[in-house]
Design a protein around this motif. Structure first.
Motif, short mmCIF file in Angstrom:
data_model
loop_
_atom_site.label_atom_id
_atom_site.label_comp_id
_atom_site.label_asym_id
_atom_site.label_seq_id
_atom_site.Cartn_x
_atom_site.Cartn_y
_atom_site.Cartn_z
N HIS A 1 -22.23 -58.41 -20.36
CA HIS A 1 -22.31 -57.05 -19.88
C HIS A 1 -21.32 -56.98 -18.53
N THR A 2 -22.29 -57.73 -17.35
CA THR A 2 -21.64 -57.51 -16.09
C THR A 2 -20.63 -58.50 -15.52
N PHE A 3 -20.04 -59.30 -15.88
CA PHE A 3 -19.03 -60.24 -15.91
C PHE A 3 -17.75 -59.56 -16.98
N LYS A 4 -18.31 -59.07 -17.80
CA LYS A 4 -17.14 -58.19 -18.35
C LYS A 4 -16.50 -56.92 -17.58
N ASP A 5 -17.61 -56.33 -17.26
CA ASP A 5 -17.46 -54.90 -16.83
C ASP A 5 -17.05 -54.83 -15.14
N LEU A 6 -17.14 -56.53 -14.58
CA LEU A 6 -16.61 -56.54 -12.68
C LEU A 6 -15.07 -56.13 -12.54
N SER A 7 -14.98 -54.87 -11.81
CA SER A 7 -13.88 -54.81 -11.77
C SER A 7 -13.26 -55.72 -10.71
N ASN A 8 -13.94 -56.39 -9.85
CA ASN A 8 -13.67 -57.53 -8.55
C ASN A 8 -12.50 -58.93 -9.74
N PHE A 9 -12.86 -58.88 -10.54
CA PHE A 9 -12.39 -60.02 -11.11
C PHE A 9 -11.24 -59.28 -12.29
N SER A 10 -11.30 -57.47 -12.49
CA SER A 10 -9.85 -57.51 -12.64
C SER A 10 -8.76 -57.38 -11.95
N GLY A 11 -8.63 -57.73 -10.75
CA GLY A 11 -7.65 -57.60 -9.70
C GLY A 11 -6.64 -58.64 -9.71
N SER A 12 -5.46 -58.48 -9.34
CA SER A 12 -4.61 -59.87 -9.31
C SER A 12 -4.77 -60.69 -8.01
N ILE A 13 -4.41 -62.08 -7.92
CA ILE A 13 -4.75 -62.94 -6.83
C ILE A 13 -3.67 -62.41 -6.24
N ASN A 14 -4.06 -62.50 -5.18
CA ASN A 14 -3.33 -62.42 -3.69
C ASN A 14 -2.49 -63.22 -3.37
N ILE A 15 -1.52 -63.74 -4.76
CA ILE A 15 -0.56 -65.02 -3.57
C ILE A 15 1.05 -64.40 -3.93
N SER A 16 2.18 -65.61 -2.98
CA SER A 16 3.31 -65.19 -3.79
C SER A 16 4.11 -65.93 -4.76
N TYR A 17 4.48 -65.80 -5.58
CA TYR A 17 5.25 -66.79 -6.19
C TYR A 17 7.06 -66.46 -5.66
N ARG A 18 8.19 -67.83 -6.25
CA ARG A 18 8.73 -67.49 -5.88
C ARG A 18 9.65 -68.05 -7.67
N TYR A 19 10.13 -67.08 -7.43
CA TYR A 19 10.71 -67.00 -8.72
C TYR A 19 12.67 -68.05 -8.82
N LEU A 20 12.49 -69.60 -9.21
CA LEU A 20 13.10 -70.16 -9.10
C LEU A 20 14.43 -70.07 -10.16
N ALA A 21 14.13 -69.45 -11.92
CA ALA A 21 15.33 -68.82 -12.47
C ALA A 21 14.30 -67.64 -13.19
N GLY A 22 15.60 -67.04 -13.16
CA GLY A 22 14.94 -65.56 -13.50
C GLY A 22 14.72 -64.51 -12.52
N THR A 23 14.17 -62.83 -13.45
CA THR A 23 14.38 -61.78 -12.55
C THR A 23 12.88 -61.12 -12.98
N PRO A 24 12.16 -60.43 -12.38
CA PRO A 24 10.76 -60.14 -13.02
C PRO A 24 11.20 -58.89 -14.72
N LEU A 25 10.60 -58.80 -15.59
CA LEU A 25 11.19 -58.50 -16.44
C LEU A 25 11.04 -56.90 -16.59
N PRO A 26 12.23 -56.37 -17.47
CA PRO A 26 12.17 -54.97 -17.08
C PRO A 26 11.56 -53.96 -17.65
N ARG A 27 10.90 -54.96 -19.61
CA ARG A 27 9.50 -54.32 -20.11
C ARG A 27 8.52 -54.96 -20.37
#
Length: 486
Positions: A74-100
């Motif tokens: 129950h704790t693992f399922k509801d743990l808010s800290n696990f819902s956040g993204s990992i703070n790293i930077s990605y390089r786009y080698l091809a394509g762009t962020p999805l519009p939808r």
């Protein structure tokens, strides 16, 4: 300080992987010895920079209590800290962020191989086996996870030349995570007697997938994990959508569309951040496919939910690890388009004496399980009440199994009904129309919409003569007339 979670996790892991790898039995380790190992094990993650402060807090909290597995899930399922993204930077080698946002994201992580390269063929298979309407609902994310910049640049050029229109259409993105974001990959623990280079390879692979999952978390409703040497079946997205619809209202964490490794593992996108954190926390412990099994269990899905036929096939001959031969094949795979049933949402019930946990719901499913009832009598039935009135094109019912060939319906009929009465739990139809009799334990009929003039609310399998043998209903398949766009 006691660490019950670490101890519990290690004990379960050892039991499981003794079976997986057929390791010879080891002598019992004293409680004190195990506790010391657990302390070292958890201390590693407390010091690891990739365990967030919230994760450390969870460790401190669980360390002060006797751990209840259900409480921890129950704790693992509801743990808010696990819902956040990992703070790293990605390089786009091809394509762009999805519009939808899309319906399904397909994630691939690829590294340079000593022998062979199958990435381009895998991408080609994904697009070629999808219809134009299906392509509108998918996004393909390719992570080039090798630290060799020259190889990455060459792969990007090849991908951009061969799949330029998919990149322009926003269906294909190629990304890379710089090496400085990776944790330590040298001098790691050598679990299962793996050599150091093998430990480094599989540990990096866990991090690769964690970064890929983190990137894909908000791109779609669902995510499917593939390897970079996979062939897809035709219209696999339509099959996946039918399966998801058939599981509506039921709890699941992972749906499996291949029995090999981590090929064809489907997740809700909202679970991806937790899975990414989980892979990072235990990146050096074991291979990715084993960690996925533990993750599924932590989120309270105990049983494997695997569908046949498989939608994805391993096609690589040489492994990405040292170019070793890898001839693994999924013998449940079918490449050509196959006729997977719709099985619209329904309530299932029977008045037969059910054996153990082989309940009615297990027959109305695409997975490899079945309903099993004790010797039925005349008038016994297995009923299906659809949530909404439907038009049916085809019905197929199979009873018995290969090893229980006499547990078939020897005398029975299939009927469809209309005009529902009763409460939600006890709903049934007042009028039924018989479509035919079972022959050799099976029933199949097509063009039902031309033979039944009303919208169908109910369907039932009726026992017309008592039998001494028990009854297995192996599968009930229903195809509706309103098919998804192809």
């Amino acid at each position: 300080v006691t660490l019950p979670y670490a101890f519990l996790h290690m004990r379960h892991s050892l039991k499981y992987f003794d079976k997986m790898r057929c390791l010879r039995k080891r002598s019992a380790v004293s409680f004190l010895g195990v506790l010391v190992i657990c302390l070292l094990f958890m201390n590693l993650y407390i010091e690891d920079g990739y365990v967030l402060e919230g994760d450390k807090q969870l460790i401190r909290e669980t360390a002060t209590h006797q751990l209840n597995p259900e409480r921890y899930v129950h704790t693992f399922k509801d743990l808010s800290n696990f819902s956040g993204s990992i703070n790293i930077s990605y390089r786009y080698l091809a394509g762009t962020p999805l519009p939808r946002k899309r319906y399904l994201t397909i994630g691939l992580s690829s590294v340079k191989r000593k022998k062979g390269n199958y990435l381009l063929e895998t991408i080609k298979s994904i697009f070629e086996q999808s219809s134009y309407e299906e392509l509108k609902e998918i996004a393909v994310v390719v992570q080039l996870a090798d630290f060799d910049s020259a190889w990455c640049e060459g792969m990007v050029q090849d991908i951009s030349q061969k799949f330029a229109h998919h990149i322009i259409a926003g269906r294909l993105i190629v990304i890379h995570v710089p090496e400085e974001y990776y944790p330590v990959l040298d001098g790691l623990k050598r679990n299962y007697n793996d050599p150091e280079d093998r430990v480094k390879f599989r540990s990096k692979q866990n991090v690769d997938y964690a970064f890929l999952l983190n990137f894909c978390a908000n791109l779609s409703d669902y995510y499917v994990m593939l390897e970079d040497d996979v062939r897809c079946s035709k219209n696999f997205l339509t099959a996946v959508k039918k399966v998801i619809t058939s599981r509506e209202g039921s709890y699941w964490v992972t749906l499996e569309f291949s029995k090999l490794g981590y090929i064809g593992k489907l997740y809700h996108s909202h679970d991806l951040p937790r899975l990414a954190h989980f892979l990072l926390m235990f990146y050096q412990e074991m291979p990715c496919d084993w960690l996925l099994i533990h993750f599924r269990g932590l989120l309270a899905q105990k049983e494997v939910i695997r569908f046949k036929p498989s939608l994805f096939q391993h096609m690589g001959y040489y492994s990405s690890y040292k170019g070793a031969e890898n001839k693994l094949k999924d013998d449940d795979f079918e490449e050509e388009s196959f006729d997977i049933p719709d099985n619209p949402p329904a309530n299932l019930h029977t008045n037969m004496n059910v054996f153990e946990n082989y309940e009615a719901s297990k027959a109305y499913s695409s997975i490899d399980e079945y309903f099993w009832g004790k010797a039925p009598s005349t008038g016994d039935f297995y009923g299906i009440v659809f949530e909404k009135p439907i038009k049916i094109n085809k019905i197929k019912v199979v009873t018995g199994t290969e090893d229980r060939q006499n547990d078939i319906l020897h005398h029975g009929a299939l009927e469809v009904g209309e005009k529902i009465v009763g409460s939600k739990k006890g709903r049934q139809c007042t009028t039924y129309l018989r479509l035919g009799e079972f022959k050799n334990g099976n029933f199949e009929i097509t063009d039902v919409e031309h033979k039944v003039l009303f919208d169908i609310n109910c369907m039932r399998i009726l026992v017309t003569k008592s039998q001494k043998e028990w009854l297995i209903i192996r599968s009930i398949s229903v195809w509706t007339s309103q098919m998804p766009n192809q």
